[in-house]
Enzyme design. Structure first.
Site, PDB file in Angstrom:
ATOM      1  N   GLY A  13       0.782  -1.232   0.000  1.00 31.69           N
ATOM      2  CA  GLY A  13       0.000   0.000   0.000  1.00 31.69           C
ATOM      3  C   GLY A  13       0.812   1.279   0.000  1.00 31.69           C
ATOM      4  O   GLY A  13       0.336   2.317   0.459  1.00 31.69           O
ATOM      5  N   SER A  14       2.031   1.229  -0.537  1.00 33.86           N
ATOM      6  CA  SER A  14       2.814   2.474  -0.541  1.00 33.86           C
ATOM      7  C   SER A  14       2.206   3.498  -1.511  1.00 33.86           C
ATOM      8  O   SER A  14       2.236   4.697  -1.238  1.00 33.86           O
ATOM      9  CB  SER A  14       4.289   2.204  -0.862  1.00 33.86           C
ATOM     10  OG  SER A  14       4.452   1.690  -2.146  1.00 33.86           O
ATOM     11  N   ASN A  15       1.617   3.023  -2.601  1.00 35.51           N
ATOM     12  CA  ASN A  15       0.915   3.960  -3.494  1.00 35.51           C
ATOM     13  C   ASN A  15      -0.314   4.538  -2.806  1.00 35.51           C
ATOM     14  O   ASN A  15      -0.585   5.739  -2.912  1.00 35.51           O
ATOM     15  CB  ASN A  15       0.484   3.251  -4.784  1.00 35.51           C
ATOM     16  CG  ASN A  15       1.578   3.237  -5.815  1.00 35.51           C
ATOM     17  OD1 ASN A  15       1.863   4.256  -6.437  1.00 35.51           O
ATOM     18  ND2 ASN A  15       2.225   2.094  -5.975  1.00 35.51           N
ATOM     19  N   LEU A  86      -4.733  -7.466  -6.687  1.00 30.98           N
ATOM     20  CA  LEU A  86      -4.363  -8.645  -7.479  1.00 30.98           C
ATOM     21  C   LEU A  86      -5.525  -9.519  -7.946  1.00 30.98           C
ATOM     22  O   LEU A  86      -5.322 -10.411  -8.766  1.00 30.98           O
ATOM     23  CB  LEU A  86      -3.343  -9.501  -6.710  1.00 30.98           C
ATOM     24  CG  LEU A  86      -1.994  -8.809  -6.483  1.00 30.98           C
ATOM     25  CD1 LEU A  86      -1.046  -9.698  -5.695  1.00 30.98           C
ATOM     26  CD2 LEU A  86      -1.358  -8.399  -7.809  1.00 30.98           C
ATOM     27  N   ILE A  89     -11.104  -8.106 -11.607  1.00 35.15           N
ATOM     28  CA  ILE A  89     -12.354  -7.400 -11.289  1.00 35.15           C
ATOM     29  C   ILE A  89     -13.523  -8.072 -12.023  1.00 35.15           C
ATOM     30  O   ILE A  89     -13.476  -8.226 -13.240  1.00 35.15           O
ATOM     31  CB  ILE A  89     -12.250  -5.905 -11.708  1.00 35.15           C
ATOM     32  CG1 ILE A  89     -11.092  -5.218 -10.967  1.00 35.15           C
ATOM     33  CG2 ILE A  89     -13.554  -5.156 -11.454  1.00 35.15           C
ATOM     34  CD1 ILE A  89     -11.236  -5.156  -9.466  1.00 35.15           C
ATOM     35  N   ASN A 103      -6.656   1.710 -13.033  1.00 35.78           N
ATOM     36  CA  ASN A 103      -5.607   0.831 -12.512  1.00 35.78           C
ATOM     37  C   ASN A 103      -4.244   1.433 -12.825  1.00 35.78           C
ATOM     38  O   ASN A 103      -4.090   2.175 -13.792  1.00 35.78           O
ATOM     39  CB  ASN A 103      -5.731  -0.536 -13.202  1.00 35.78           C
ATOM     40  CG  ASN A 103      -4.701  -1.535 -12.707  1.00 35.78           C
ATOM     41  OD1 ASN A 103      -4.438  -1.656 -11.513  1.00 35.78           O
ATOM     42  ND2 ASN A 103      -4.098  -2.272 -13.640  1.00 35.78           N
ATOM     43  N   HIS A 105      -0.390   0.205 -13.746  1.00 34.08           N
ATOM     44  CA  HIS A 105       0.383  -0.982 -14.132  1.00 34.08           C
ATOM     45  C   HIS A 105       1.851  -0.573 -14.277  1.00 34.08           C
ATOM     46  O   HIS A 105       2.150   0.444 -14.903  1.00 34.08           O
ATOM     47  CB  HIS A 105      -0.158  -1.548 -15.454  1.00 34.08           C
ATOM     48  CG  HIS A 105       0.519  -2.820 -15.829  1.00 34.08           C
ATOM     49  ND1 HIS A 105       0.151  -4.041 -15.296  1.00 34.08           N
ATOM     50  CD2 HIS A 105       1.569  -3.070 -16.643  1.00 34.08           C
ATOM     51  CE1 HIS A 105       0.947  -4.975 -15.772  1.00 34.08           C
ATOM     52  NE2 HIS A 105       1.816  -4.419 -16.591  1.00 34.08           N
ATOM     53  N   ASP A 146      -5.816  -5.356 -18.654  1.00 28.92           N
ATOM     54  CA  ASP A 146      -4.756  -4.371 -18.924  1.00 28.92           C
ATOM     55  C   ASP A 146      -4.945  -3.655 -20.267  1.00 28.92           C
ATOM     56  O   ASP A 146      -4.014  -3.056 -20.785  1.00 28.92           O
ATOM     57  CB  ASP A 146      -3.385  -5.053 -18.919  1.00 28.92           C
ATOM     58  CG  ASP A 146      -2.914  -5.363 -17.498  1.00 28.92           C
ATOM     59  OD1 ASP A 146      -3.384  -4.700 -16.563  1.00 28.92           O
ATOM     60  OD2 ASP A 146      -2.076  -6.260 -17.339  1.00 28.92           O
ATOM     61  N   GLU A 175       5.426   6.144  -9.930  1.00 27.15           N
ATOM     62  CA  GLU A 175       4.052   5.948  -9.446  1.00 27.15           C
ATOM     63  C   GLU A 175       3.693   6.968  -8.372  1.00 27.15           C
ATOM     64  O   GLU A 175       2.619   7.578  -8.419  1.00 27.15           O
ATOM     65  CB  GLU A 175       3.897   4.529  -8.880  1.00 27.15           C
ATOM     66  CG  GLU A 175       4.022   3.461  -9.943  1.00 27.15           C
ATOM     67  CD  GLU A 175       3.851   2.041  -9.424  1.00 27.15           C
ATOM     68  OE1 GLU A 175       3.445   1.178 -10.195  1.00 27.15           O
ATOM     69  OE2 GLU A 175       4.142   1.794  -8.230  1.00 27.15           O
TER      70      GLU A 175
HETATM   71  C1  GRF Z   1       2.730  -1.086  -7.742  1.00 24.10           C
HETATM   72  O1  GRF Z   1       3.996  -1.205  -8.282  1.00 24.10           O
HETATM   73  C2  GRF Z   1       1.678  -1.104  -8.823  1.00 24.10           C
HETATM   74  O2  GRF Z   1       2.140  -0.696 -10.055  1.00 24.10           O
HETATM   75  C3  GRF Z   1       1.319  -2.545  -8.920  1.00 24.10           C
HETATM   76  O3  GRF Z   1       1.405  -3.028  -7.609  1.00 24.10           O
HETATM   77  C4  GRF Z   1       2.368  -2.285  -6.886  1.00 24.10           C
HETATM   78  C5  GRF Z   1       1.755  -1.920  -5.582  1.00 24.10           C
HETATM   79  O4  GRF Z   1       2.710  -1.451  -4.667  1.00 24.10           O
HETATM   80  N1  GRF Z   1       0.112  -2.732  -9.629  1.00 24.10           N
HETATM   81  P1  GRF Z   1       2.223  -0.825  -3.294  1.00 24.10           P
HETATM   82  O5  GRF Z   1       1.342  -1.868  -2.597  1.00 24.10           O
HETATM   83  O6  GRF Z   1       1.467   0.407  -3.588  1.00 24.10           O
HETATM   84  O7  GRF Z   1       3.459  -0.564  -2.493  1.00 24.10           O
END
Ligand code: GRF
Length: 190
Positions: A13-15, A86, A89, A103, A105, A146, A175
């Site tokens: 969940g870093s994004n 993952l 959907i 999404n 990618h 995708d 990202e």
């Molecule tokens: C990201 O690299 C995103 O592109 C992919 O999954 C990763 C998620 O990373 N679909 P995080 O959980 O947000 O750290």
């Protein structure tokens, strides 16, 4: 009117964290819920630390019932953001939220997309193919996963001694920088 976004994420969940930080004091965007398929996913801790409601999915209900759709509709969800989610959907969710699911990618689609292309698998495949660049793609989710309409792409170069790990770091930086902005832009167009 304030727009409600719901984030779906499976792991670290870093994004998601960057999206939370970006919209923390926004008057236009509210993160109303964080959904995960995994009860132990760290993204749920991040949600709790930021007092954002969470939901852990039950696989059968996700693929069979209408409960989630009804709940998302009743919360007036404007956008569903997949940030490292993952599970595939289900079609009924895509139909219920047309052009409202996006999404991220970690490659320059259409290259290195599709089945099995997630996480480090993508970066390993990119390096094995001697690509000169890689990057990120933010796209609308349709039934072909995708292959939905591309909203934004950002590239980075691949150095001679690049490893899947070092490339992964470059991709994460892209990202963090561009995903929250792309969400903001996409919502402003609606
Ligand atoms: C990201 O690299 C995103 O592109 C992919 O999954 C990763 C998620 O990373 N679909 P995080 O959980 O947000 O750290």
């Amino acid at each position: 009117m304030i727009k409600n976004i719901v984030i779906f994420a499976s792991g670290e969940g870093s994004n998601t964290q960057k999206i939370i930080d970006y919209f923390r004091s926004s008057e236009k965007v509210n993160i109303s819920l964080i959904v995960s398929n995994k009860a132990s996913a760290n993204v749920l801790n991040r949600a709790k630390n930021n007092t954002i409601p969470t939901l852990v999915l039950d696989r059968d209900l996700f693929y069979k019932g209408n409960t989630l759709i009804e709940e998302l509709k009743s919360m007036q969800t404007d956008l569903i953001v997949l940030a490292g989610f993952l599970w595939m959907i289900p079609e009924q969710l895509i139909k219920a939220f047309p052009n409202k699911i996006i999404n991220i990618h970690p490659s320059l689609l259409p290259k290195f997309g599709g089945k099995g292309m997630y996480g480090t698998n993508v970066h390993k495949a990119v390096i094995a193919s001697n690509e000169k660049e890689s990057g990120i793609t933010i796209h609308i989710v349709n039934e072909q996963y995708d292959e939905g309409k591309i909203i934004a792409q950002h590239a980075c170069s691949i150095s001679e001694n690049e490893t899947a790990e070092s490339l992964g770091e470059k991709i994460h930086k892209l990202e963090y920088e561009y995903f929250p902005k792309a969400i903001e832009f996409f919502l402003s167009e609606k």
